[in-house]
Design an enzyme around this catalytic site. Structure first.
Site, short mmCIF file in Angstrom:
data_model
loop_
_atom_site.label_atom_id
_atom_site.label_comp_id
_atom_site.label_asym_id
_atom_site.label_seq_id
_atom_site.Cartn_x
_atom_site.Cartn_y
_atom_site.Cartn_z
N LYS A 1 1.88 -12.48 3.49
CA LYS A 1 1.06 -12.41 4.71
C LYS A 1 0.05 -13.54 4.75
O LYS A 1 -0.32 -14.01 5.82
CB LYS A 1 0.37 -11.04 4.83
CG LYS A 1 1.33 -9.95 5.25
CD LYS A 1 0.63 -8.85 6.03
CE LYS A 1 1.64 -7.87 6.59
NZ LYS A 1 1.05 -6.66 7.14
N LYS B 1 13.98 -8.53 4.85
CA LYS B 1 13.90 -7.15 5.38
C LYS B 1 13.69 -7.18 6.91
O LYS B 1 13.10 -8.12 7.44
CB LYS B 1 12.78 -6.35 4.69
CG LYS B 1 11.39 -6.67 5.15
CD LYS B 1 10.40 -5.58 4.72
CE LYS B 1 9.02 -5.96 5.24
NZ LYS B 1 7.98 -5.01 5.05
N LYS C 1 9.03 -6.06 12.11
CA LYS C 1 8.57 -6.30 13.48
C LYS C 1 7.85 -7.65 13.59
O LYS C 1 7.63 -8.14 14.68
CB LYS C 1 7.68 -5.15 13.95
CG LYS C 1 6.59 -4.76 12.98
CD LYS C 1 6.10 -3.33 13.27
CE LYS C 1 5.47 -2.71 12.04
NZ LYS C 1 5.35 -1.28 12.06
P1 TYM Z 1 4.65 -0.23 7.31
O1 TYM Z 1 3.91 0.21 8.50
O2 TYM Z 1 4.95 -1.70 7.14
O3 TYM Z 1 6.03 0.51 7.20
C1 TYM Z 1 6.12 1.95 7.29
C2 TYM Z 1 7.22 2.44 6.39
O4 TYM Z 1 8.47 1.84 6.73
C3 TYM Z 1 9.07 1.27 5.57
N1 TYM Z 1 9.82 0.08 5.98
C4 TYM Z 1 11.12 -0.13 5.70
N2 TYM Z 1 12.01 0.61 5.05
C5 TYM Z 1 13.28 0.10 4.94
N3 TYM Z 1 13.66 -1.08 5.48
C6 TYM Z 1 12.79 -1.85 6.15
N4 TYM Z 1 13.19 -3.00 6.68
C7 TYM Z 1 11.45 -1.39 6.28
N5 TYM Z 1 10.34 -1.89 6.89
C8 TYM Z 1 9.34 -0.97 6.69
C9 TYM Z 1 7.89 0.93 4.66
O5 TYM Z 1 8.29 0.85 3.31
C10 TYM Z 1 6.97 2.09 4.91
O6 TYM Z 1 7.33 3.19 4.11
N6 TYM Z 1 1.08 -0.14 3.82
C11 TYM Z 1 2.04 0.66 4.54
C12 TYM Z 1 1.39 1.79 5.33
C13 TYM Z 1 0.52 2.65 4.50
C14 TYM Z 1 0.95 3.62 3.54
C15 TYM Z 1 -0.25 4.20 3.04
C16 TYM Z 1 2.21 4.04 3.11
C17 TYM Z 1 -0.85 2.67 4.53
N7 TYM Z 1 -1.31 3.60 3.65
C18 TYM Z 1 -0.18 5.19 2.07
C19 TYM Z 1 2.25 5.03 2.14
C20 TYM Z 1 1.08 5.60 1.63
C21 TYM Z 1 2.76 -0.21 5.54
O7 TYM Z 1 2.25 -1.21 5.99
O8 TYM Z 1 3.94 0.29 5.98
#
Ligand code: TYM
Length: 343
Positions: free
Chosen positions: A124, A206, A209
């Site tokens: 990032k 991966k 968005k």
């Molecule tokens: P975020 O918002 O990027 O993504 C949410 C969830 O989707 C999963 N994910 C994917 N899984 C498979 N293939 C993909 N291409 C893919 N893209 C995203 C992510 O692994 C995630 O589970 N930091 C986290 C949000 C967060 C969080 C937390 C998660 C904040 N606090 C506490 C767990 C526990 C995030 O940015 O996810």
């Protein structure tokens, strides 16, 4: 011993799950297959708590009106996917102040070197070279606070979040060792299928968005025609066979998606499409995804017409989350030596 959600004298309680997703723009099929689908399935067997991690989202600059719109849409979309806030409190992180407070405390128990090693920070900060803010750097300790506040036993996430989860475990163990058992040390729950859904345009990366090429990702609210077009344009190989093999990244990814939405195994898919071309296979994947998303999109449209209901759901959930998280925060502050509040 690590504290768990079981108390010594009562019957064993369900294990607790916490997870969150950022409301940054469109939620993708990757989010759904990698995480959300599992959240929905786990709701009956575990005590689940879910959040929209909007504090995490401002590590990248947001336009206020768009941010508000994305947040309410993401909330409605997750309810449409099947989160039941009666069963599983589903709140908005910025409405529960304990998150920011514990995050500050955990910052003081997290090493600069640990945060510097996070691959998401490295990626990032390359992408947003003009805004490498402290929040972007300290993001994993806020994520640790999210999880540890609820004494979560398990955290269902996609494979990309594994490193952050390991850090949360290390922080919990460090705090427990420095004082006395305070935090449950959480285990990641990364499902076998769907953990890493790849871009349709570059299947070595991966699905995200933030990918500039919208053909690389499917948004949960994409129209059926657009979904079909994106699958038809998906990058594959010139070999021609529908089966999982090394080097066939594009086809492996499409098979993975097809398995997730149909419940079939990779072997069944290979049998089904033996002797058939990629065109036919891509159409089948497109149709299966469209049919999976159709009822979700319909429920989303209905929910967006009912803002009062949405407000009620996130407000009541925030109240429950505040109650639970305050218990942990108080314990933590006492152990560190802060004076108790007398008001
Ligand atoms: P975020 O918002 O990027 O993504 C949410 C969830 O989707 C999963 N994910 C994917 N899984 C498979 N293939 C993909 N291409 C893919 N893209 C995203 C992510 O692994 C995630 O589970 N930091 C986290 C949000 C967060 C969080 C937390 C998660 C904040 N606090 C506490 C767990 C526990 C995030 O940015 O996810």
């Amino acid at each position: 011993m690590t504290p768990t959600n079981e108390s010594a004298n009562s019957a064993p309680q369900k294990k607790r799950i916490f997870s969150a997703i950022q409301p940054s723009g469109t939620i993708t099929l990757g989010n759904y297959l990698g995480a959300l689908q599992n959240w929905i399935k786990l709701q009956d067997d575990y005590e689940c708590i879910f959040a929209l991690a909007d504090l995490h989202t401002i590590t990248v600059r947001q336009d206020p009106a768009t941010f508000r719109k994305n947040t309410i849409e993401a909330y409605a979309l997750l309810l449409a996917c099947g989160i039941d806030p009666e069963k599983s409190p589903f709140f908005i992180q910025s409405q529960v102040h304990t998150h920011a407070e514990l995050a500050w405390i955990l910052n003081c128990y997290t090493q600069f070197g640990e945060l510097s090693r996070m691959t998401q920070f490295k990626d990032k900060s390359q992408k947003h070279a003009d805004n490498i803010n402290v929040g972007l750097f300290a993001y994993p300790s806020l994520m640790a606070a999210d999880i540890l506040l609820y004494q979560a036993d398990m955290v269902p996430v996609g494979a990309d979040q594994k490193q952050h989860l390991e850090l949360a475990r290390n922080i919990a163990e460090r705090f427990n060792n420095a004082y006395s058992p305070t935090f449950t040390v959480p285990d990641p729950y990364i499902a076998q299928s769907g953990a890493r859904i790849m871009s349709l345009q570059d299947p070595t990366r991966k699905m995200s968005k933030s990918d500039e090429n919208p053909n690389g990702w499917i948004a949960m609210l994409d129209k059926p025609d657009d979904i079909m077009k994106k699958f038809k344009r998906a990058v594959t190989d010139s070999e021609g066979g529908v089966y999982v093999a090394e080097g066939k990244d594009g086809i492996n990814n499409l098979i993975g998606i097809y398995c997730c939405v149909t419940g079939k195994t990779a072997e069944q898919v290979a049998d089904e499409f033996q002797g058939k071309g990629y065109g036919e296979f891509k159409t089948a994947v497109g149709e299966a995804v469209i049919e999976t998303l159709r009822p979700i999109q319909e429920r989303f449209d209905d929910l967006m017409k009912n803002k009062d209901y949405l407000t009620k759901c996130y407000t009541e959930s925030a109240q429950k989350a505040l109650y639970l998280s305050t218990k942990t925060l108080r314990k933590v502050m006492k152990k560190i030596g802060f004076l108790p509040k007398e008001f």
